[in-house]
Structure formats: C-alpha cells, structure tokens
Design a protein around this motif. Structure first.
Motif, short mmCIF file in Angstrom:
data_model
loop_
_atom_site.label_atom_id
_atom_site.label_comp_id
_atom_site.label_asym_id
_atom_site.label_seq_id
_atom_site.Cartn_x
_atom_site.Cartn_y
_atom_site.Cartn_z
N ASN A 74 0.80 -1.23 0.00
CA ASN A 74 0.00 0.00 0.00
C ASN A 74 0.83 1.28 0.00
N GLY A 75 2.09 1.18 -0.45
CA GLY A 75 2.94 2.36 -0.49
C GLY A 75 3.61 2.67 0.84
N THR A 76 3.52 1.75 1.80
CA THR A 76 4.16 1.96 3.10
C THR A 76 5.68 1.92 2.96
N GLU A 77 6.36 2.91 3.49
CA GLU A 77 7.81 2.93 3.46
C GLU A 77 8.37 2.14 4.64
N PHE A 78 9.46 1.42 4.40
CA PHE A 78 10.12 0.65 5.45
C PHE A 78 11.61 0.58 5.15
N SER A 79 12.39 0.16 6.13
CA SER A 79 13.84 0.03 5.95
C SER A 79 14.18 -1.41 5.58
N ILE A 80 14.84 -1.55 4.43
CA ILE A 80 15.26 -2.88 4.00
C ILE A 80 16.71 -3.10 4.45
N PHE A 81 17.04 -4.35 4.79
CA PHE A 81 18.38 -4.67 5.27
C PHE A 81 19.12 -5.50 4.22
N LYS A 82 20.37 -5.15 3.99
CA LYS A 82 21.25 -5.90 3.11
C LYS A 82 22.66 -5.87 3.68
N PHE A 83 23.50 -6.80 3.21
CA PHE A 83 24.92 -6.65 3.48
C PHE A 83 25.42 -5.53 2.58
N ARG A 84 26.27 -4.67 3.10
CA ARG A 84 26.79 -3.55 2.29
C ARG A 84 27.68 -4.10 1.18
N THR A 85 27.38 -3.70 -0.05
CA THR A 85 28.18 -4.13 -1.21
C THR A 85 28.83 -2.96 -1.93
N MET A 86 28.58 -1.73 -1.46
CA MET A 86 29.16 -0.55 -2.10
C MET A 86 29.97 0.26 -1.11
#
Length: 277
Positions: free
Chosen positions: A128-140
């Motif tokens: 529904n367009g809700t913003e959230f924080s996605i988690f990843k291993f840093r690759t940059m």
C-alpha cells in the motif's frame, strides 16, 4: 522513517491494510507499453499530495483503483494470508538459524574488505505504499547513494530502475555477494518482522515509485518479497515491462503453491547467477 510529504498519492503509514473493493486485477489484459492521455497525466500531476499522516489504507487503496483503473477483490488478497504468513515465519526463522554461521562469516568479510558498516539500510516502498527500511549486506563504498546523479549517464536499467553492470561503486567482496545474491540474506529479518514476504514483487525505491506508470502501482497491492516471478525469470536481464507483467501476474494469481514453486526455482537461479549484478 521519513515524515516528509512527497508527491506520490500512494504512500501510506505503517500498519495499514488495503480497503475493501470488489473489482479484479487482470494483468493479462493490461497494455504495459500503452501511452496515456495527456489530459489524464496532467490531472494526475496536478492532484495535491496528502501528508503521510493523512493517507490511510482506505485512501491509498482508493487511489490505486482510481489512478490505475485496476484493483482486486480484497477477499482474494486476504485469502490464504494466514498460510502465507505461516510460510514466511517458518522460512525466515529456519533460514536465520541455519544460515547464522554464513551470516557471521559474510559480516566479518564485509567489515575487513572496506571501510563502513556491515549492513546497509535503505528506504523502500512496500504494501500500500508503506515505506520501510530494507536490510542488506553492504556491497558498495560508503556514500555510494550520493553518486547516483553523477552516474545516471551510465544507467542500463529500464523504466524507473537504476542499474549498472560494472558499477564502479561496488566493492570487491560486494561484487561476489551480489553475484550469488548473498547480500539479500539479511532481508530474512524483514520477513520475520512482517515488512516483507519470502515471495512477492521486489520493493522499489521511493524515487522509482514516483516514476511508475499508473498501472505499475498494482505491485503495491501485496507485500514485497525477497524473491518472485521476476527474479526467477531473469532478474536484471528482463526489460521493465516484462518484469512488471510478471509481478502483476503474481498479484492476481498468488497462492501458497505458487510461492513454493518460486522458492524452489530460486535456488538454481541463484546458483546460476543469471541476471545478477
């Protein structure tokens, strides 16, 4: 989470759900490459944006219906939701337990390879367009997001996507993690928390969602996933329109059986590294 007012008519606040409607989304009948009436586009751009606190789930769903001309029976959306959530919880918990040694090793390697945090957090747009924080291993490298404008001339992504095969911002270890999709593993925490699902459309960046064609907002009718039909059918090798059609097909036809099939196809797809960069 940002509280800044944006121009997107579909941004909602966390914890909201689609409002009832009784129409059906038929992705096979959408003209993905069609142009839109200039008057309609002008009217859409002129429509005032709602502040995030004023955008309820009901108004977001109504705007999806109004702006796209498509929707889906909310009974269809909710059908099997408990089973899907059960699969997500089971899969994320088992995955985090089984992969904990791998996660620890990757975290150590990322830390030793380059300066910066182990994990990368980024705002994405989900249900529904809700913003959230996605988690990843840093690759940059640290500060890579600030270089997007500088590298726009090298963009190889279709539609609203920003992709560069030989992205100069990627670290040595980051390139390997991306090739094997290992950088995505921390998203199991997103699945565990409920902001993502194991299977679903990939969550777009806010700037990407701002560029969506009206019908593309149909992707926001379901929770985003770590993997999906787009990912197991070619990932970055697919054109935006092809991937979008697959995502809308998933929205219309999703089921527990389909999720299991996609998960089964994900393993050989990841091992083959097709379309990963």
């Amino acid at each position: 989470m940002s509280t800044t007012t944006t121009s997107s008519p579909l941004r909602t606040t966390p914890g909201t759900h689609p409002a009832p409607s009784h129409l059906r989304l038929v992705s096979t009948h959408l003209d993905i490459t069609s142009t839109h009436d200039e008057a309609d586009l002008a009217a859409a751009k002129a429509a005032p944006a709602l502040a995030p606190h004023a955008v309820t789930a009901a108004s977001a769903a109504d705007r999806i219906i109004e702006s796209t001309g498509i929707s889906i029976d909310q009974g269809v959306l909710k059908r099997g939701a408990w089973a899907k959530r059960a699969l997500d919880l089971f899969g994320s918990i088992c995955g985090l337990i089984a992969l904990s040694p791998v996660l620890a090793i990757i975290a150590l390697i990322v830390k030793l390879d380059s300066r910066g945090p182990v994990f990368f957090r980024q705002t994405r747009v989900g249900l529904n367009g809700t913003e959230f924080s996605i988690f990843k291993f840093r690759t940059m490298r640290v500060g890579a997001e600030k270089q997007v404008d500088e590298l726009m001339a090298l963009n190889e992504g279709a539609g609203p996507l920003f992709k560069i095969k030989e992205d100069p911002r990627i670290t040595r270890v980051g390139g390997v993690l991306r090739k094997l999709s290992l950088d995505e593993l921390p998203q199991l925490f997103n699945v565990l928390g409920g902001s993502m699902s194991l299977v679903g459309p990939r969550p777009g960046l806010p700037r990407e969602v701002e560029q969506y064609e009206p019908h593309a907002h149909g992707r926001l009718l379901v929770s985003p996933g770590i993997t999906g039909l787009w990912q197991v059918s070619g990932r970055s090798d697919l054109e935006w329109s092809e991937g979008l059609r697959l995502d809308l097909h998933y929205v219309e036809n999703r089921s527990l059986a389909l999720d299991i099939k996609v998960l089964a196809r994900t393993v050989p797809m990841v091992l083959g590294s097709r379309g990963a960069y």
